[in-house]
Scaffold this active site. Structure first.
Site, PDB file in Angstrom:
ATOM      1  N   SER A  32       4.731   2.489   7.822  1.00 51.99           N
ATOM      2  CA  SER A  32       4.412   1.305   7.017  1.00 51.99           C
ATOM      3  C   SER A  32       5.604   0.867   6.180  1.00 51.99           C
ATOM      4  CB  SER A  32       3.227   1.602   6.094  1.00 51.99           C
ATOM      5  OG  SER A  32       2.054   1.813   6.825  1.00 51.99           O
ATOM      6  N   ASP A  64       0.232  -7.596   1.475  1.00 51.10           N
ATOM      7  CA  ASP A  64       0.595  -6.180   1.572  1.00 51.10           C
ATOM      8  C   ASP A  64       2.112  -5.989   1.610  1.00 51.10           C
ATOM      9  OD1 ASP A  64       0.267  -3.481   1.621  1.00 51.10           O
ATOM     10  OD2 ASP A  64      -0.418  -3.354   3.696  1.00 51.10           O
ATOM     11  N   HIS A 123       0.811  -1.220   0.000  1.00 58.09           N
ATOM     12  CA  HIS A 123       0.000   0.000   0.000  1.00 58.09           C
ATOM     13  C   HIS A 123       0.844   1.268   0.000  1.00 58.09           C
ATOM     14  CE1 HIS A 123       0.455  -0.217   4.513  1.00 58.09           C
ATOM     15  NE2 HIS A 123       0.525   1.093   4.364  1.00 58.09           N
TER      16      HIS A 123
END
Length: 535
Positions: A248, A170, A140
Site C-alpha cells: 500500500s 486514501d 490508511h
C-alpha cells in the site's frame, strides 16, 4: 461366310482391346503428369516460403530478453525512489490506582497489574515525489500513528511526519529531512494507459523491501462505488501485478519507468493477493498531492444537492431516452460552512428536487457517482453551467460551486410523523401501509410525538407510512424499509392509502414504479427514490 464372319469378329475384338489399352495408358500418363506438376509446384512454394521463414524459438527468446531487459532497467531506475514506511501506535495508557507509589520500570508493579498492551505496528510503502523529502503514500498506512519511520533504498532510516492526509482518496503526504537530495520518481499520464499494457509494482509486501512484481492493466476506470459499495471520488486502475499487505502506497509503473498509479487495495477472499489489485491513477494522485503539500488538506467542490442514479424505471417515467444522468432527490436550503449558515449553491441556482442533471460544465453525466466526482474536483468559486431535464424540457442553470463541508455540516432538519393506529393495508408489492396522522389528530392524541416513534415535521403531512415489508418481496428487494414515508408514486402525490391504491391499480404487471420516499433516519438528507417494477 461363317468363317469370314468369325475372322472379322476376332479382328474387331483385337482392335477394341488395343483401344482400351491405349485409353488406360493415356489416363495413367495424365495422372502421372498432373502429380508431377503438383509436386513441382509444392517444391517451388516450399522454396519460396522458406526464404522469409524465421526460427520461432529464436524470435520468442529475443522478445523475452527485450522484456526482461526493460524490467531490469525500470527496477534499477525507480527502486531508489521507493521507500518502506513503518508505523507505531501506542496503546491507551491504563489508569493506575490513586494511592500507587512511584515505582521504577520493570519492578513488581508489572507483575501486580499484569503486562501492558503491546503497541500496534504497521508496514507500508511510499514513493518519493520531491528530492527534498516529500513522500506520497496511503492514508490508511499512517492514520493514527504515533511514530513514523521511513527506510530509504540504501537502508537509511529517518523519522517522518504527516504533512497532510485525505481519507476520501486514501492518500497522504509524509515529510522527512534527508541529509542530501533524494532520488524522486517521475510521474506519467495515467490517462494514456491501455488495457493490456505491462506494468510493475514496487513496494514492501510483508516487510520485504524493494519487491518488484509484474503484470498488466486488467481494467481502467474501475468505479470506487463498485469496490466500496458507496459513492467515492475515485476511478481505479485494475492490475494483476501481485500486490499484498505492505505494498500500500507504493508505485505502479509503466514501461517508460513512470509512476502511473499508487497501489491502494486488493480484492481478496483470503486477505492476501488473489489476482486483482487497484491503484489510484497518477492524474488524481498528483492533484491531491499538490493540495496536501500546499494546505494540508483537500478542498472539494460542493453542490448542495443529493443526486441518485437514474434507473431504467426513472428514465421511462421522466421521459428520458436512456438511463443516464443523476436525479436530484434532496436540495439543501442552507449549509454551515466555517460556523456560518449560508444558502447552498444548488438552492441559490434554482436547482429543484426531481431535476435530472444530464451535463456538468459541458460534459455528459454518466450517473450520480460521476456527478459527485466532477463537482468535487471543480475549484471552489467556479461558475459551472449545469444542463438539467425538468418537466420534459432541457434548461441550463449556472451554479457557483461552493466548498464541501466536513462531517459537521448541518442542514435544516426534516422529520416525519406516522402512526400504526390505522389498520394497515397490504398491497401486492409486499408491503403494509398506513395513513399519516393529521396535525389535529396529533394535537388531540394522548401520546406524545416521541411516543409515535417518529418526530413530527410540519413539512411532511401527506403520504403513507410503511408499517411492514414482507421478506423476499419486490419491495424488500428494492430496499423499502419499515417507517419509510411514500410521498409520491410515479410523480403522483400520495395523500393517503386510497391514493396509493388507485395509482398502483392503474399499473400493469411489469410497469415501472418510482417511489419518492422520506426516510427519517437519513436526515438531514432524508429524501430518496425507490425503483422497482410491478409484479
Amino acid at each position: 461366310m461363317a468363317g469370314n464372319d468369325s475372322s472379322q469378329h476376332g479382328s474387331q475384338q483385337q482392335v477394341e482391346e488395343l483401344i482400351r489399352r491405349h485409353r488406360r495408358s493415356s489416363r495413367r500418363a495424365t495422372l502421372v503428369a498432373v502429380a508431377a506438376i503438383f509436386l513441382a509446384l509444392g517444391v517451388v512454394a516450399g522454396v519460396w516460403l522458406s526464404r522469409d521463414a524465421k526460427p520461432a524459438k529464436a524470435d520468442d527468446g529475443e522478445k523475452s530478453t527485450e522484456l526482461s531487459s526493460a524490467f531490469i532497467e525500470i527496477a534499477r531506475r525507480v527502486e531508489p525512489a521507493v521507500v518502506n514506511i513503518s508505523t507505531v501506535t501506542q496503546p491507551a495508557q491504563p489508569l493506575r490506582p490513586q494511592n500507587e507509589f512511584q515505582m521504577p520500570r520493570n519492578s513488581i508493579d508489572q507483575f501486580q497489574f499484569g503486562p501492558s498492551e503491546p503497541a500496534r505496528r504497521g508496514n507500508g510503502s511510499g514513493v518519493i515525489v520531491d528530492p527534498q523529502g516529500y513522500i506520497l503514500t496511503n492514508h490508511h498506512v499512517i492514520v493514527g500513528a504515533d511514530r513514523i519511520k521511513v527506510r530509504l533504498y540504501d537502508g537509511t532510516e529517518i523519522p517522518g511526519k504527516v504533512i497532510g492526509s485525505d481519507r476520501e482518496t486514501d492518500l497522504a503526504v509524509v515529510k522527512i529531512e534527508p541529509s542530501a537530495p533524494l532520488n524522486a520518481a517521475r510521474f506519467g499520464n495515467s490517462e494514456k494507459m491501455r488495457v493490456g499494457d505491462w506494468v510493475l509494482a514496487i513496494g514492501s509486501p510483508f516487510g520485504f523491501d524493494q519487491t518488484v512484481t509484474a503484470g498488466i492493466i486488467s481494467a481502467k476506470e474501475r468505479d470506487s462505488s463498485e469496490i466500496y459499495k458507496k459513492n467515492g471520488f475515485q476511478y481505479f486502475l485494475q492490475t494483476d501485478a501481485a500486490v499484498n499487505r505492505g505494498n500500500s502506497g507504493g508505485p505502479l509503473i509503466n514501461l517508460s519507468g513512470e509512476v502511473i498509479g499508487i497501489n491502494t487495495l486488493i480484492a481478496t477472499s483470503t486477505g492476501d493477493y488473489n489476482g486483482i489489485s487497484f491503484a489510484l491513477p497518477s492524474s488524481d494522485a498528483i492533484a491531491i498531492y499538490k493540495q496536501l503539500v500546499k494546505q494540508g488538506r483537500v478542498i472539494r467542490g460542493f453542490l448542495g444537492a443529493l443526486p441518485e442514479r437514474v434507473t431504467p424505471q426513472i428514465a421511462k417515467i421522466y421521459g428520458l431516452s436512456s438511463a443516464r444522468g443523476a436525479i436530484i432527490s434532496n436540495v439543501s436550503e442552507t449549509v454551515e460552512v466555517d460556523g456560518s449558515i449560508v444558502e447552498s449553491p444548488a438552492a441559490k441556482a434554482g436547482l429543484k428536487q426531481n431535476d435530472i442533471i444530464v451535463e456538468f460544465r459541458g460534459d455528459r453525466i454518466k450517473d450520480d457517482a460521476d456527478l459527485v466526482r466532477r463537482v468535487a474536483s471543480t475549484p471552489v468559486g467556479t461558475t459551472a453551467p449545469v444542463k438539467i431535464y425538468r418537466d420534459g424540457r432541457e434548461m441550463t442553470l449556472s451554479v457557483v460551486i461552493g466548498r464541501r463541508p466536513g462531517r459537521d455540516v448541518t442542514v435544516k432538519p426534516a422529520a416525519v410523523v406516522a402512526s400504526s393506529a390505522n389498520d394497515p393495508r397490504k398491497e401486492n408489492l409486499g408491503i403494509s401501509i398506513g395513513n399519516l396522522p393529521s396535525q389535529s389528530a396529533l394535537q388531540s392524541s394522548s401520546k406524545s410525538v416521541s411516543q409515535l416513534s417518529l418526530e413530527g415535521d410540519p413539512e411532511v403531512t401527506k403520504g403513507v407510512v410503511v408499517v411492514r415489508v414482507e421478506p423476499g418481496s419486490v419491495a424488500d428487494d428494492a430496499e423499502l424499509r419499515v417507517n419509510d414515508i411514500i410521498e409520491a408514486i410515479n410523480r403522483e402525490p400520495v395523500n393517503d392509502k386510497e391514493d396509493f391504491k388507485q395509482v398502483l391499480n392503474r399499473l400493469k404487471p411489469g410497469d415501472p414504479i418510482v417511489l419518492q420516499v422520506y426516510r427519517e433516519k437519513l436526515s438531514p438528507n432524508p429524501h430518496i427514490f425507490i425503483s422497482l417494477n410491478k409484479p
